[in-house]
Design a protein around this motif. Sequence first.
Motif, short mmCIF file in Angstrom:
data_model
loop_
_atom_site.label_atom_id
_atom_site.label_comp_id
_atom_site.label_asym_id
_atom_site.label_seq_id
_atom_site.Cartn_x
_atom_site.Cartn_y
_atom_site.Cartn_z
N ARG A 56 0.84 -1.21 0.00
CA ARG A 56 0.00 0.00 0.00
C ARG A 56 0.86 1.24 0.00
NH1 ARG A 56 -4.06 -0.24 4.81
NH2 ARG A 56 -2.01 -0.40 5.75
N LEU A 59 2.06 1.77 -3.39
CA LEU A 59 0.98 2.35 -4.20
C LEU A 59 0.90 3.85 -3.95
CD1 LEU A 59 -1.42 1.89 -6.06
CD2 LEU A 59 -2.80 1.36 -4.05
N PHE A 63 1.57 6.89 -6.68
CA PHE A 63 0.61 7.96 -6.93
C PHE A 63 1.25 9.33 -6.71
CE2 PHE A 63 -3.35 10.31 -5.48
CZ PHE A 63 -3.79 10.54 -6.77
N PHE A 66 3.44 10.17 -9.53
CA PHE A 66 2.59 10.58 -10.65
C PHE A 66 2.16 12.05 -10.49
CE2 PHE A 66 -1.95 11.07 -11.75
CZ PHE A 66 -1.86 11.00 -13.13
N LEU A 67 1.75 12.41 -9.26
CA LEU A 67 1.32 13.79 -9.01
C LEU A 67 2.46 14.76 -9.22
CD1 LEU A 67 -0.90 13.27 -5.83
CD2 LEU A 67 -1.65 13.89 -8.12
N GLN A 99 -3.36 17.53 -3.85
CA GLN A 99 -3.52 16.08 -3.84
C GLN A 99 -2.27 15.41 -3.27
OE1 GLN A 99 -6.59 14.47 -5.12
NE2 GLN A 99 -5.60 13.21 -3.58
N PHE A 127 -8.22 6.83 5.64
CA PHE A 127 -8.60 6.78 4.24
C PHE A 127 -9.87 7.59 3.99
CE2 PHE A 127 -10.48 4.56 0.52
CZ PHE A 127 -9.49 4.90 -0.39
N PHE A 130 -9.04 11.10 3.87
CA PHE A 130 -8.36 11.37 2.59
C PHE A 130 -9.38 11.55 1.47
CE2 PHE A 130 -6.75 9.27 -1.30
CZ PHE A 130 -5.77 10.18 -1.65
N ILE A 131 -10.38 10.67 1.42
CA ILE A 131 -11.41 10.76 0.39
C ILE A 131 -12.14 12.10 0.51
CG2 ILE A 131 -13.61 9.80 -0.42
CD1 ILE A 131 -11.61 7.86 -1.10
N HIS A 138 -10.98 18.70 -5.16
CA HIS A 138 -11.39 18.64 -6.56
C HIS A 138 -12.52 19.61 -6.83
CE1 HIS A 138 -9.74 14.27 -6.53
NE2 HIS A 138 -8.78 15.19 -6.56
N GLY B 444 -6.31 10.04 -11.91
CA GLY B 444 -5.28 9.33 -11.16
C GLY B 444 -5.75 9.01 -9.75
N TRP B 445 -6.44 9.97 -9.18
CA TRP B 445 -6.94 9.78 -7.82
C TRP B 445 -7.95 8.64 -7.76
CZ3 TRP B 445 -11.92 10.79 -5.79
CH2 TRP B 445 -12.01 10.74 -4.39
N PHE B 448 -6.22 5.46 -8.08
CA PHE B 448 -5.53 5.16 -6.82
C PHE B 448 -6.50 4.62 -5.77
CE2 PHE B 448 -4.75 6.89 -2.58
CZ PHE B 448 -3.62 6.16 -2.24
N VAL B 449 -7.64 5.29 -5.66
CA VAL B 449 -8.62 4.85 -4.67
C VAL B 449 -9.07 3.42 -4.97
CG1 VAL B 449 -10.99 5.23 -3.85
CG2 VAL B 449 -9.42 7.15 -4.05
N LEU B 451 -7.43 1.07 -6.61
CA LEU B 451 -6.34 0.15 -6.30
C LEU B 451 -6.18 -0.04 -4.81
CD1 LEU B 451 -3.62 1.13 -8.91
CD2 LEU B 451 -4.74 -1.08 -8.65
N TRP B 452 -6.31 1.05 -4.09
CA TRP B 452 -6.17 1.00 -2.63
C TRP B 452 -7.20 0.07 -2.03
CZ3 TRP B 452 -3.22 3.33 1.22
CH2 TRP B 452 -3.75 3.28 2.51
N LEU B 453 -8.46 0.28 -2.45
CA LEU B 453 -9.53 -0.56 -1.91
C LEU B 453 -9.29 -2.02 -2.30
CD1 LEU B 453 -12.58 1.75 -2.57
CD2 LEU B 453 -11.53 1.20 -0.37
#
Lengths: 146, 466
Positions: A56, A59, A63, A66-67, A99, A127, A130-131, A138, B444-445, B448-449, B451-453
Amino acid sequence: MPPKNRHPTSASVQPSAPKSTPSAPTTTSSKPLNANTAQDIVQNVWDKYVQRTPQRVKLLDTFMAFLVAVGALQFVYCVIVGNFPFNAFLSGFSATVGQFVLTASLRIQTNPENKAEFESISNERAFADFIFGSLLLHFFCVNFIN
Amino acid sequence: MRWLFSFLVLALLGAVQALSSSGSRLLVVLEELAEKDKYSEFWDDLRGRSYTLSFESPKNDKLSIFKHGERAYDHLILFPPKTKGLGPSLTPKLLLEFLKKDGNVLLTLSADHPTPSAIVSLLLELDIHLPTDRNALVIDHFNYDTVSAGEKHDVLLVPAPKALRADVKNYFEVDGTIAVPRAVGQGLGNTTPHLAPILRAGSSAYSYNPKDEAEIVEDPFAVGEQLSLVSAMQARNSARFTVVGSVEMLQNEWFDAKIGAVGSKEQTTTANRAFAAKVSEWTFKETGVLKVGRLQHYLNEGKKNVNESAVGVPEHNPGIYRIKTDVSYTIEISEYTSTHLSPFVPPTADDVQLEFSMLSPFHRLSLTPLAQTANSTIFGTSFVLPDQHGIFNFRVNYKRPFLTSVDEKRQVTVRHFAHDEWPRSWNISAAWVWIGGIWVTVAGWIAFVALWLYSEGVEKGVKKTQ
């Protein structure tokens, strides 16, 4: 290397931490710590990262990379072509920066190595935060670019 | 009963109606009432233009130009007094007060008697200067009347006045020559825009005291066209004050006197009667009176405009505009001439201008005549509002010699763009890169979300199997 020393302790506290427990012993035995050339050092660091980092976190790191790439591209474009319309540049660039910051926070909170510091915050809670933060970001960026 | 009433209304209308735009009550201040017969033709002309004349002597104690704090008369004709002044009821202060209350004054001077100091100081206050020598009169050795003043050369023959400048209307055009007997010349101060000469002396005239025995005139008061024989002052409130240098030119004998110019045998008749009529018409506001009719400003943008009302016509005279919008302005101006309002036509070299100003004008635009109605001209222009928000004025400030002043101000607010009035980002191609940046980040976000889940699910499964 501090992570290596700290790692067994975190693993003992939380035995269910995935993948990091088996990778820890392999890294210590795979290569000698003394490296002569810069390339060796980089190779060493990379190997250790690949072997010892949980999936994780990898991952998350992907990301974030990428950002950084997207943000840098936008910035370079702005420098070369010009900043009109400025609000568009600001929102595009700040979307990546924001982000990145949010992802970094998630990485700090969910990294098994920081388990001791974030005892009260579960991974799920981190998480969800974060969401929520990302959606807000956004929304703001899309609104600001008009 | 009804017809009686309508007769009454008609009678009242007849009583009220005057040719002047500001009233018909005219007071003539004359020291010796016996003298008024000398001017009977002038009075007849005035009565013919429906003025009600009252004759008073300045010595009359009951004479007052005010009643209950208001003007008792609309117009005033002052004849030169033979004594020291015009008395306690016509002091310079009261006459200026009369002007301030929109009364018009026609002041006449005469060289037969020294001008009283009260009148000199009154004129001085208006920046009209009289010769320091109180007995001085204007003499011209080249343009005198050979019939009546072959010796003294003190009856001047002056051609009818032309327009002062190319951008000033001429209200004193007459046919023929004007005879000006024994005039007191006036010098006009050149600092005030309110003064204008109506009739100027010829270039060879000069001011001179005939009682002075000296052979040569040294240091004359004024010479040539500096000398104004008839001059006009129009105050800020458009009240008019005219000085006629020679009262004799209004007398019957000069209205149709035979005159002969130097060097010509034939005798002609003076144009004094017509000129006197023109001067009194102007002074009593029968000519040169401007009136502003409908004034409009509105947003001049097709369908897109914000201030549009439900019927599809742009809202007139809105209180607020946005910067950088196209705005139209129209103003209707009429000119009153003797009996009616007619379309105002500015002189060829002149323009009516509109200022769009906040402290100082951001735009100063000439208004073009767009249309004419039966009794007015509609001037208008369109322009784009400046890129500056704040409180602005639409202002037409039209002040010209011989015309009553027009100063129309309309205040509007000019606001900046509202949040939803900016162009959308996708309409600007330069923004596409950054729009792309945002959506790539969002995509991308999401990846990512997901993939994370997914990875979390795997781990849980692993944990369970363990």
